[in-house]
Enzyme design. Structure first.
Site, PDB file in Angstrom:
ATOM      1  CB  ALA A   1      -0.931  -0.001   1.209  1.00 38.06           C
ATOM      2  CD  GLU A   2       2.379   3.754   3.776  1.00 44.45           C
ATOM      3  OE1 GLU A   2       2.780   4.742   3.131  1.00 44.45           O
ATOM      4  OE2 GLU A   2       1.554   3.851   4.705  1.00 44.45           O
ATOM      5  CB  SER A   3       6.729   1.785  -1.241  1.00 40.66           C
ATOM      6  OG  SER A   3       6.987   0.425  -0.891  1.00 40.66           O
TER       7      SER A   3
END
Length: 181
Positions: free
Chosen positions: A60-62
């Site tokens: 989700a983040e990267s």
């Protein structure tokens, strides 16, 4: 002749079903890739955090990009703010090095440590995920508000649309990654 048509129709349905299943599986592998499985496993075990949660946060983040940097300054796989990383290193006794936030192992170690910290503080996984995105202080304030929490431990409403979407994305990812570890 009608028997052959029925048999052929069943065959076509089975083939189409198999193709759909393969497309869904392939789509999940594209949307939810997995890299750094060894590092995720090591630090998940060390800090008692579910591996699927760590992998889903990274996705989700990267999207597993070690060089990711947000417009707000979050760095690396788990998009850790340098100030948060410095604070985490103070808690854990690790040496802080901002440049190392781009290194997969260092970033996963700190991000997983942070997830452990948030889990110990909040216990409810949805609150932990919301806090990872919106910030510990913000979520603590939401838990104090009757508009967002009825028991001070769980959230009935998330006022930030970005955080609500993030929670849905990470939760969906956890369900996918559970089968991949």
């Amino acid at each position: 002749m009608s028997v052959n048509v029925r048999s052929y129709a069943k065959y076509i349905i089975y083939v189409l079903g198999a193709i759909c299943l393969l497309v869904i599986i392939a789509f999940n592998f594209i949307l939810y890739p997995i890299k750094y499985k060894n590092e995720i496993t090591i630090y998940s075990n060390k800090f008692g955090v579910e591996r699927a949660l760590v992998a889903s946060v990274i996705a989700a983040e990267s999207s597993f990009n070690t060089q990711a940097k947000s417009s707000k300054g979050a760095i690396g796989l788990m998009q850790i703010m340098p100030t948060t990383a410095k604070w985490l290193c103070g808690l854990s006794g690790d040496d802080y090095n901002q440049n190392r936030l781009f290194e997969a192992e260092y970033n996963i170690k700190l991000g997983t440590y942070y997830l452990m910290y948030l889990t110990n503080k909040f216990t409810n996984i949805n609150v932990v995920i919301a806090a990872y995105n919106a910030g510990e202080g913000v979520v603590s304030n939401w838990l104090k508000s009757e508009e967002y929490s009825t028991d001070g431990k769980t959230l009935i409403k998330i006022p930030y649309k970005e955080t609500a979407n993030y929670l849905n994305k990470v939760t969906r990812g956890i369900n996918i990654y559970k089968d991949r570890f």
